[in-house]
Design an enzyme around this catalytic site. Structure first.
Site, PDB file in Angstrom:
ATOM      1  N   SER A 197       0.691  -1.215  -0.011  1.00 22.44           N
ATOM      2  CA  SER A 197      -0.043   0.200  -0.027  1.00 22.44           C
ATOM      3  C   SER A 197       0.880   1.162  -0.032  1.00 22.44           C
ATOM      4  CB  SER A 197      -0.953  -0.018   1.180  1.00 22.44           C
ATOM      5  OG  SER A 197      -1.891   1.011   1.036  1.00 22.44           O
ATOM      6  N   ASP A 356      -9.922  -3.542  -5.334  1.00 23.88           N
ATOM      7  CA  ASP A 356      -9.066  -2.617  -4.687  1.00 23.88           C
ATOM      8  C   ASP A 356      -8.815  -1.323  -5.594  1.00 23.88           C
ATOM      9  OD1 ASP A 356      -7.195  -1.115  -3.327  1.00 23.88           O
ATOM     10  OD2 ASP A 356      -5.596  -2.845  -3.742  1.00 23.88           O
ATOM     11  N   HIS A 386      -8.016  -5.026  -0.800  1.00 25.15           N
ATOM     12  CA  HIS A 386      -7.061  -4.035  -0.164  1.00 25.15           C
ATOM     13  C   HIS A 386      -6.928  -4.379   1.401  1.00 25.15           C
ATOM     14  CE1 HIS A 386      -4.031  -0.918  -0.385  1.00 25.15           C
ATOM     15  NE2 HIS A 386      -4.549  -0.779   0.688  1.00 25.15           N
TER      16      HIS A 386
END
Length: 415
Positions: A197, A356, A386
């Site tokens: 991320s 995501d 995610h």
């Protein structure tokens, strides 16, 4: 009295159910667990916002569900990482946690692999020292027989871009010094940079910078897990398709970007406006580097079309977008780098998830790296979302375990 109690109970139950419930695509397994995790994150962030508005110290949630006690970690890691030596030290003034495997040696001359890892959390929360990230780094050190360096970079809103990047770069350069590598018995030809991320963002940016230096140790691979790579276009197909999918909602990603830029997150409507990408301060050459109509495969483009400058609100201008230079900086948005810069970076693993908002960031970066001559392994999970990788009990997900397993297998073969 009893009737009032029943009414209150029913109202509370309905309210909690309404707060928790979020529509989840059928392809995602364990949907109720994901709803609960998402509700918890939203609640913590709302409390965090309240704390900041009252001038109180902001929270730093890990959302891991795990403590940092060694015994607890050993149990929750399924026995992985038992015996790994853990040291909390500073690398050029930046706190890092160093994981050393129990087995000495591992390659030519007894030298070992190494992985430099940056945790996720929207540049605003998370820690390498507890929960899922600590468990993951112990597992990685053990299974790869590798030295793992996890950087505890400073977080927004206390600091903002480029501080997080500079912390990671400074700590990494210190680690890559020949004397440090020798002391830790690390093979300088087998060092990876990685992150998930926002950590994947930092890893890509640091990889670009380190690759530009021909005089020092360079990374042999980069491994990015659902990375965030640009903050200009919030209308990619994945941003539109997954805008309300837990746990990273589209509005939340915009908020993270603004906090990273040191800007009031109430300006998020500017980022989310279809007209934002058409701001006259954004050169056409930059837009071409994030043109998903040419960078994404048809199966992900589907029916989506580029946002028009005539759609939505007006094109924001100064002083409304005083933060725009930060978003145009390749240190914050590695996807905007020129081909020559990308072509110098090491071979890559890029992991993306279908559900995501950042899916297309990773896919576009993989395509641009390939176009620049870099060998790329793209691994896409049709049932992934995610944040699924490092959540721990009671919020661990089977798809997250599969991703971690494939990630470690790839490093085993390529590092």
């Amino acid at each position: 009295m009893k009737l009032s109690l029943v009414v209150v109970t029913v109202l509370l139950t309905v309210g909690v159910a309404y707060y928790i419930y979020t529509p989840i695509p059928a392809a995602i397994e364990e949907p109720f667990k994901l709803m609960l995790m998402d509700a918890l994150i939203r609640a913590v962030l709302q409390v965090d916002n309240l704390c900041q508005s009252l001038g109180m110290r902001p929270l730093n949630p890990s959302f891991s569900g795990a403590s940092s006690e060694p015994g607890t970690l050993d149990k929750m890691a399924g026995g992985h990482g038992v015996g790994v030596r853990v040291s909390d030290v500073d690398f050029d003034g930046v706190p890092v946690r160093v994981y050393e495997p129990p087995v000495t040696g591992g390659g030519e001359g007894g030298l070992r692999r190494a992985v430099v890892f940056y945790h996720g959390g929207g540049w605003t929360f998370g820690s390498t020292k507890k929960g899922g990230y600590d468990i993951f780094c112990r597992q990685m050190s053990d299974e790869l027989n590798a030295v793992v360096v996890s950087v505890e970079y400073r977080l927004a809103p206390a600091v903002h871009f480029p501080v997080q990047y500079e912390d990671c770069l400074r700590a990494t350069k210190h680690f890559l010094e020949p004397g440090v590598l020798e002391r830790l018995s690390v093979d300088p030809q087998r060092v990876a940079v990685s992150g998930d991320s926002a950590g994947g963002n930092l890893a890509a940016a640091v990889a670009q910078e380190i690759s530009a230096d021909d005089t020092g140790v360079r990374f042999s691979v980069q491994a990015l897990i659902y990375p965030v790579l640009q903050g200009l276009d919030f209308h990619t197909p994945s941003y539109i398709q997954n805008q309300n999918i837990p746990i990273l909602h589209r509005y939340l990603m915009a908020r993270f970007w603004l906090l990273y830029m040191g800007v009031d997150p109430s300006l998020s409507p500017l980022l989310l406006s279809p007209a934002f990408l058409h701001n006259p301060s954004i050169p056409p050459s930059v837009r071409s580097r994030i043109n998903w109509t040419t960078l994404l495969p048809p199966k992900h483009i589907k029916h989506h079309k580029l946002a028009s400058k005539d759609t939505g609100s007006h094109v924001a201008t100064k002083p409304e977008v005083e933060f725009l230079p930060g978003l145009l900086d390749v240190r914050s948005s590695p996807l905007l780098a020129e081909q020559g810069v990308l072509g110098r970076t090491p071979r890559a693993l890029i992991i993306t998830c279908e559900y995501d908002v950042l899916r297309d960031d990773g896919l576009m970066y993989g395509r641009r790296l390939q176009d620049a001559g870099v060998k790329v392994t793209n691994v896409h999970y049709d049932d992934g979302f995610h944040g699924c990788c490092f959540a721990q009990w009671p919020f661990s997900f089977d798809v997250g375990k599969r991703i971690v397993s494939e990630y470690i297998d790839w490093l085993q073969e390529n590092l």
